[in-house]
Design a protein around this motif. Structure first.
Motif, mmCIF file in Angstrom:
data_model
loop_
_atom_site.group_PDB
_atom_site.id
_atom_site.type_symbol
_atom_site.label_atom_id
_atom_site.label_comp_id
_atom_site.label_asym_id
_atom_site.label_seq_id
_atom_site.Cartn_x
_atom_site.Cartn_y
_atom_site.Cartn_z
ATOM 1 N N PHE A 131 28.101 -7.201 -8.017
ATOM 2 C CA PHE A 131 27.049 -6.587 -7.208
ATOM 3 C C PHE A 131 27.373 -6.624 -5.712
ATOM 4 C CE2 PHE A 131 22.660 -7.140 -5.271
ATOM 5 C CZ PHE A 131 22.356 -5.790 -5.284
ATOM 6 N N PRO A 132 27.712 -7.793 -5.117
ATOM 7 C CA PRO A 132 28.051 -7.785 -3.687
ATOM 8 C C PRO A 132 29.288 -6.953 -3.359
ATOM 9 C CG PRO A 132 28.378 -9.979 -4.645
ATOM 10 C CD PRO A 132 27.634 -9.170 -5.645
ATOM 11 N N ALA A 133 30.295 -6.949 -4.249
ATOM 12 C CA ALA A 133 31.487 -6.140 -3.982
ATOM 13 C C ALA A 133 31.137 -4.656 -3.929
ATOM 14 C CB ALA A 133 32.539 -6.398 -5.066
ATOM 15 N N THR A 134 30.284 -4.226 -4.839
ATOM 16 C CA THR A 134 29.850 -2.823 -4.875
ATOM 17 C C THR A 134 29.086 -2.443 -3.624
ATOM 18 O OG1 THR A 134 29.733 -2.814 -7.289
ATOM 19 C CG2 THR A 134 28.414 -1.169 -6.126
ATOM 20 N N GLU A 135 28.127 -3.278 -3.229
ATOM 21 C CA GLU A 135 27.313 -2.973 -2.046
ATOM 22 C C GLU A 135 28.154 -2.960 -0.777
ATOM 23 O OE1 GLU A 135 24.432 -1.821 -2.173
ATOM 24 O OE2 GLU A 135 23.604 -2.428 -4.100
ATOM 25 N N LEU A 136 29.144 -3.843 -0.689
ATOM 26 C CA LEU A 136 30.020 -3.871 0.488
ATOM 27 C C LEU A 136 30.828 -2.587 0.594
ATOM 28 C CD1 LEU A 136 31.465 -5.182 2.878
ATOM 29 C CD2 LEU A 136 32.953 -6.368 1.235
ATOM 30 N N TYR A 145 25.432 -13.801 -6.121
ATOM 31 C CA TYR A 145 24.764 -12.499 -6.246
ATOM 32 C C TYR A 145 24.094 -12.087 -4.939
ATOM 33 C CZ TYR A 145 22.519 -8.870 -9.158
ATOM 34 O OH TYR A 145 22.136 -7.683 -9.740
ATOM 35 N N PHE A 146 23.482 -13.056 -4.259
ATOM 36 C CA PHE A 146 22.691 -12.721 -3.076
ATOM 37 C C PHE A 146 23.518 -12.581 -1.799
ATOM 38 C CE2 PHE A 146 19.309 -13.584 -5.930
ATOM 39 C CZ PHE A 146 18.221 -12.894 -5.441
ATOM 40 N N THR A 147 24.841 -12.722 -1.899
ATOM 41 C CA THR A 147 25.678 -12.364 -0.742
ATOM 42 C C THR A 147 25.609 -10.864 -0.479
ATOM 43 O OG1 THR A 147 27.637 -12.164 -2.171
ATOM 44 C CG2 THR A 147 27.292 -14.290 -1.081
ATOM 45 N N ALA A 148 25.056 -10.112 -1.426
ATOM 46 C CA ALA A 148 24.942 -8.652 -1.283
ATOM 47 C C ALA A 148 23.787 -8.223 -0.390
ATOM 48 C CB ALA A 148 24.772 -8.011 -2.653
ATOM 49 N N CYS A 149 22.920 -9.149 0.023
ATOM 50 C CA CYS A 149 21.664 -8.785 0.694
ATOM 51 C C CYS A 149 21.847 -7.794 1.845
ATOM 52 C CB CYS A 149 20.967 -10.044 1.219
ATOM 53 S SG CYS A 149 20.175 -11.028 -0.056
ATOM 54 N N LEU A 150 22.676 -8.165 2.813
ATOM 55 C CA LEU A 150 22.833 -7.347 4.018
ATOM 56 C C LEU A 150 23.327 -5.947 3.674
ATOM 57 C CD1 LEU A 150 22.854 -7.086 7.124
ATOM 58 C CD2 LEU A 150 25.192 -7.979 7.082
ATOM 59 N N PHE A 151 24.332 -5.874 2.816
ATOM 60 C CA PHE A 151 24.942 -4.576 2.483
ATOM 61 C C PHE A 151 23.988 -3.707 1.666
ATOM 62 C CE2 PHE A 151 28.321 -7.925 2.313
ATOM 63 C CZ PHE A 151 28.768 -7.725 3.605
ATOM 64 N N ALA A 152 23.280 -4.325 0.714
ATOM 65 C CA ALA A 152 22.330 -3.557 -0.094
ATOM 66 C C ALA A 152 21.208 -2.998 0.772
ATOM 67 C CB ALA A 152 21.754 -4.444 -1.204
ATOM 68 N N LEU A 197 28.956 4.717 -10.009
ATOM 69 C CA LEU A 197 30.394 4.941 -9.945
ATOM 70 C C LEU A 197 31.204 3.690 -9.620
ATOM 71 C CD1 LEU A 197 30.742 8.443 -8.224
ATOM 72 C CD2 LEU A 197 30.719 7.846 -10.652
ATOM 73 N N ILE A 198 30.630 2.776 -8.850
ATOM 74 C CA ILE A 198 31.385 1.581 -8.471
ATOM 75 C C ILE A 198 30.979 0.364 -9.288
ATOM 76 C CG2 ILE A 198 31.957 -0.015 -6.594
ATOM 77 C CD1 ILE A 198 31.621 2.249 -4.629
ATOM 78 N N ILE A 199 29.670 0.115 -9.418
ATOM 79 C CA ILE A 199 29.247 -1.174 -9.955
ATOM 80 C C ILE A 199 29.587 -1.361 -11.432
ATOM 81 C CG2 ILE A 199 26.884 -0.467 -10.556
ATOM 82 C CD1 ILE A 199 26.089 -3.331 -9.479
ATOM 83 N N ILE A 200 29.498 -0.331 -12.236
ATOM 84 C CA ILE A 200 29.784 -0.514 -13.666
ATOM 85 C C ILE A 200 31.269 -0.811 -13.901
ATOM 86 C CG2 ILE A 200 29.774 0.616 -15.921
ATOM 87 C CD1 ILE A 200 27.164 1.979 -15.096
ATOM 88 N N PRO A 201 32.208 -0.006 -13.345
ATOM 89 C CA PRO A 201 33.621 -0.392 -13.487
ATOM 90 C C PRO A 201 33.916 -1.756 -12.860
ATOM 91 C CG PRO A 201 33.437 1.873 -12.737
ATOM 92 C CD PRO A 201 32.067 1.285 -12.665
ATOM 93 N N MET A 202 33.258 -2.053 -11.729
ATOM 94 C CA MET A 202 33.469 -3.341 -11.068
ATOM 95 C C MET A 202 33.029 -4.494 -11.966
ATOM 96 S SD MET A 202 34.655 -4.493 -8.109
ATOM 97 C CE MET A 202 34.437 -3.167 -6.925
ATOM 98 N N ALA A 203 31.882 -4.349 -12.616
ATOM 99 C CA ALA A 203 31.380 -5.407 -13.507
ATOM 100 C C ALA A 203 32.313 -5.607 -14.693
ATOM 101 C CB ALA A 203 29.973 -5.060 -13.981
#
Length: 438
Positions: A414-419, A356-363, A392-398
């Protein structure tokens, strides 16, 4: 203003706001810790089912606070103090109007809302109690957020920081007192959280009693243009917070079906720690907002570029430190909130933290550039970034990743969405006057 002075102002405003926002985010983290200690996995699950509504309340307060304070700073830098005061009055009116809606929901519809959020009989009563009290205290949360933003933008970031930290510290102390010596259970936890903004506003009050403020309540005039500008400037803040709540609701439903209450409890640990980390980036963004708005109002493009560069460099350094800490300390972090030593909860939470926390930089990048856009009156790209990462991205992604990868797919959403959003945001940023290039 010289670059050295610009750096000094950036460090002053951002460091104070980071500390303050960490304090503000610890409202819920303190509840998470003490509920885990006192009520175990079911208490954590109950808390996590109710917390998304807090995100809506907090986001509404930030929308009127950040939106109003942004407009206030621009008007003040142009010596239009009458308009600045009308902006403050409108922000207070809007905040109280929204607070009235939340209050009525708490008084009459909390049971229906918590059933809709998926609480089973094991956790229903605890979730209902937490949700109802949070909604009834919503006027305090919204007013506190608006006043914190205006006091900060009025040249008193130290006081704003002290108020946020004071409210958070009181919440921690009262959490312990109410839950353990007084044995008040989850009601004690949420009562402590509800009293925190009250204490924060008490800390702010000398600023008004001593007449240090340059903004004042004036006769309200319903200017559609002014109100729309407050909404437009503050909407990304609302979407950011509201999306956190919506994502938590969607993730709770998915995880409940995959792993039950233990999975929801594990997600509660991850999501609430994530709120603290995101608050660091929000603190940087709120720190640069009054500076960029003021420089924009006076036409100082060079300082806008400098402040944005400082923010992005800080983001890079902090994100690296945060992720390395989480990666190597994940078992210990999960163990702090796993008071029962539940092996299933631990086995779900540890890999979840690392992914989950791989999203830090992008978020962090998305939060900072969104505030940059609103501070320079480029509302459309800010809204686009907020909507992309929030809905638009995170809900379909999840939904997609959980169907193909189970619980691992949930953590990767979460990280895929933020990226993806960061790539789009970078393209938008590069097209806005090449702001990073002198």
């Amino acid at each position: 203003m010289k670059q050295a002075s610009c750096l000094k102002e950036f460090l002053r405003y951002s460091s104070l706001n980071v500390l303050g926002m960490i304090g503000l985010s610890c409202y819920i983290l303190a509840d998470t810790f003490f509920v885990a200690k006192g009520l175990g996995a079911n208490g954590l699950a109950a808390l996590n089912l109710a917390i998304p509504i807090y995100s809506f309340i907090h986001g509404s307060g930030l929308m009127f606070g950040m939106g109003g304070a942004t407009r206030y700073s621009i008007s003040q830098s142009q010596n239009r103090m009458e308009e600045a005061n009308r902006t403050f009055t409108s922000a207070i009116f809007l905040a109280l109007s929204f607070a009235a809606v939340f209050f009525l929901l708490g008084a009459f519809f909390s049971e229906s809302i918590i059933r809709m959020l998926g609480a089973d009989e094991e956790v229903f009563q605890m979730s209902k109690t937490y949700l109802q009290v949070i909604l009834l205290f919503s006027p305090m949360f919204l007013l506190n957020n608006v006043l914190l933003c205006f006091v900060r933008n009025d040249g008193a970031p130290q006081l704003s920081m002290m108020a946020m930290l004071g409210g958070s510290f009181s919440n921690i102390v009262l959490d312990y007192v109410f839950m353990f010596p007084l044995g008040m259970g989850i009601f004690g936890a949420v009562l402590a959280t509800g009293l925190a903004p009250v204490i924060s506003m008490i800390i702010l009050s000398p600023f008004f009693f001593q007449r240090k403020n340059h903004f004042h309540l004036v006769k309200l005039d319903f200017s559609g243009q002014r109100i729309s500008r407050i909404f437009s400037s503050g909407l990304p803040s609302l979407i950011t917070e509201m999306s956190s709540g919506i994502v938590m609701i969607v993730f709770n439903i998915i995880i409940m079906n995959l792993q039950g209450n233990a999975g929801v409890a594990a997600y509660g640990i991850i999501a609430n720690l994530s709120l603290v980390v995101l608050s660091i980036y929000t603190g940087i963004a709120q720190g640069i907002q009054p500076l960029i708005s003021s420089y924009y109002g006076s036409g100082n493009l060079g300082n806008i570029r400098a402040v944005l560069r400082y923010a992005l460099i800080s983001l890079l350094i902090l994100s690296g430190a945060i992720y390395l800490t989480v990666f190597f300390q994940a078992p210990q972090i999960a163990g702090i909130f796993n008071s029962e030593g539940n092996p299933l909860l631990q086995s779900i939470a540890v890999p979840g933290l690392k992914l989950y926390f791989t999203a830090c930089l992008f978020a962090g990048f998305n939060i900072i550039i969104s505030v940059y856009f609103t501070s320079t009156e480029h509302a459309l790209p800010a809204h686009l970034i907020s909507v992309l990462r929030g809905f638009l991205i995170i809900i379909p992604m999840a939904l997609f990743l959980s169907s193909v990868g189970g619980i691992t797919g949930v953590w990767c959403a979460f990280p895929a969405t933020e990226l993806i959003t960061a790539v789009i945001g970078g393209i938008l940023l590069s097209g806005k006057k090449k702001i990073l290039i002198e």
